[in-house]
Scaffold this motif. Sequence first.
Motif, mmCIF file in Angstrom:
data_model
loop_
_atom_site.group_PDB
_atom_site.id
_atom_site.type_symbol
_atom_site.label_atom_id
_atom_site.label_comp_id
_atom_site.label_asym_id
_atom_site.label_seq_id
_atom_site.Cartn_x
_atom_site.Cartn_y
_atom_site.Cartn_z
ATOM 1 N N ARG A 1 99.285 11.693 -26.639
ATOM 2 C CA ARG A 1 99.716 12.176 -25.336
ATOM 3 C C ARG A 1 98.886 13.421 -25.026
ATOM 4 N NH1 ARG A 1 104.671 11.316 -28.222
ATOM 5 N NH2 ARG A 1 105.930 9.608 -27.342
ATOM 6 N N SER B 1 99.857 16.245 -23.869
ATOM 7 C CA SER B 1 100.527 17.448 -24.374
ATOM 8 C C SER B 1 100.289 17.623 -25.864
ATOM 9 C CB SER B 1 102.030 17.377 -24.090
ATOM 10 O OG SER B 1 102.613 16.243 -24.714
ATOM 11 N N GLU B 2 100.205 16.507 -26.593
ATOM 12 C CA GLU B 2 99.937 16.562 -28.025
ATOM 13 C C GLU B 2 98.502 17.009 -28.284
ATOM 14 O OE1 GLU B 2 103.037 12.923 -29.166
ATOM 15 O OE2 GLU B 2 100.886 12.550 -29.034
ATOM 16 N N GLY C 1 105.061 15.969 -31.376
ATOM 17 C CA GLY C 1 105.370 15.074 -30.269
ATOM 18 C C GLY C 1 106.616 15.463 -29.513
ATOM 19 N N LYS C 2 107.186 14.500 -28.812
ATOM 20 C CA LYS C 2 108.382 14.748 -28.011
ATOM 21 C C LYS C 2 109.539 15.157 -28.909
ATOM 22 C CE LYS C 2 107.536 11.866 -23.954
ATOM 23 N NZ LYS C 2 108.044 10.752 -23.115
ATOM 24 N N THR D 1 96.582 21.112 -19.781
ATOM 25 C CA THR D 1 96.753 19.687 -19.475
ATOM 26 C C THR D 1 96.087 19.360 -18.149
ATOM 27 O OG1 THR D 1 98.904 20.138 -18.447
ATOM 28 C CG2 THR D 1 98.906 19.502 -20.758
ATOM 29 N N TYR E 1 93.516 16.318 -17.359
ATOM 30 C CA TYR E 1 93.739 15.359 -16.273
ATOM 31 C C TYR E 1 92.515 15.279 -15.370
ATOM 32 C CZ TYR E 1 98.630 13.943 -16.820
ATOM 33 O OH TYR E 1 99.787 13.365 -17.256
ATOM 34 N N HIS F 1 96.862 9.223 -20.053
ATOM 35 C CA HIS F 1 97.646 8.153 -20.679
ATOM 36 C C HIS F 1 96.889 6.825 -20.663
ATOM 37 C CE1 HIS F 1 101.387 9.642 -22.141
ATOM 38 N NE2 HIS F 1 102.007 8.490 -22.002
ATOM 39 N N ARG G 1 95.568 6.342 -24.000
ATOM 40 C CA ARG G 1 96.645 6.033 -24.939
ATOM 41 C C ARG G 1 97.046 4.561 -24.807
ATOM 42 N NH1 ARG G 1 101.071 8.411 -27.751
ATOM 43 N NH2 ARG G 1 103.147 7.691 -27.134
ATOM 44 N N HIS G 2 97.219 4.113 -23.549
ATOM 45 C CA HIS G 2 97.540 2.701 -23.309
ATOM 46 C C HIS G 2 96.426 1.803 -23.859
ATOM 47 C CE1 HIS G 2 100.826 4.038 -20.947
ATOM 48 N NE2 HIS G 2 100.158 4.314 -19.856
ATOM 49 N N LEU H 1 102.051 5.848 -32.071
ATOM 50 C CA LEU H 1 102.349 6.392 -30.751
ATOM 51 C C LEU H 1 103.493 7.399 -30.768
ATOM 52 C CD1 LEU H 1 102.126 3.108 -28.629
ATOM 53 C CD2 LEU H 1 100.409 4.894 -28.821
ATOM 54 N N HIS I 1 106.729 6.517 -30.766
ATOM 55 C CA HIS I 1 107.828 5.992 -29.965
ATOM 56 C C HIS I 1 109.102 5.927 -30.795
ATOM 57 C CE1 HIS I 1 105.056 3.689 -26.942
ATOM 58 N NE2 HIS I 1 105.211 4.964 -26.627
#
Length: 320
Positions: A170, A172-173, A193-194, A243, A247, A266, A269-270, A290, A292
């Motif tokens: 991500r 942010s990471e 991470g989150k 960030t 972007y 992202h 990442r995807h 990831l 998740h």
Amino acid sequence: MATDRASAHPEGVHAAPSELSEAIDAYLRSVALERGASAHTLRAYAADLRTLESFVAERGAEPDPALIDLELLREWAWHQRDAGLATATLARRTSTVRGFTAWLARTGRTAADPGVRLRAPRPDRSLPRVLTRTQVDEVLDDLAARAASDDPGALRDLAVIELLYASALRVSELVGLDLDFVDEGRRTLRVLGKGAKERVVPYGLPAARALTAYRERGRPALAAKDTPERALFLGARGRRLSTRAVYALVAGILAELPGSGPAGPHAFRHTAATHLLDGGADLRAVQELLGHASLGTTQIYTHVSAERLATAYRTAHPRA
């Protein structure tokens, strides 16, 4: 968490916060402490809950959490839908309000949870943007050619994109990485991470080469001499890369490529997740990479792979 609710009154007197406002503030503090929610998440929760607070005020109802019932919540949900909001936004706001009402019941502010039967609309599941392997190679080859001049910014940009793709980070990471989060011997990153959850992710040889070149020749030139930074990636002023800067970098890259969909970090990442599954990686291994919490979140990439397969079949098979 402070919120800017006060409105000007005659003689400079401000209205006292209602019980509902105070309950919302207390809930946000609880979320911050118990879940380690980020500032971005807290702002989103606050914005969602203020729509409920505003609706209660507009309706003329008593701003008392104990008086919130399912009928009021359904009226609020209908009002949100009638405003023409996207399905995903409606689903998120409903989820936020349900979390709030569950907390009200858990902390004894209401006798029962009025939101337990509040249904959220099903969000649209649009497939994320995924680059082809050829497109990824072209992007990285172009960045490598720019970095060959040893320009500090170009060296950094190559390392940034290599890691976004290599480790499926991500944004942010990525910007949160510090120098001591990198294990060059094992070619791994310690990622925050989150929910402040740590995980260790690998990166490959091309990313390792780009990262080494940046650390040896790019970062020293970007670093501010007066205030040393622990951050791995630095901006032009020697501070932690933002960030927003990442972007902007990715948007500029993707604008030159064919394809539709979001043009943010992202996308890499995807792309990494989809390419891993296309290559035969185990779904749970991709989930761990990831970060998740739910396998269901990772499963969207199986749909991406299936869609890519179907497209290839329709294009190439003589009897498709």
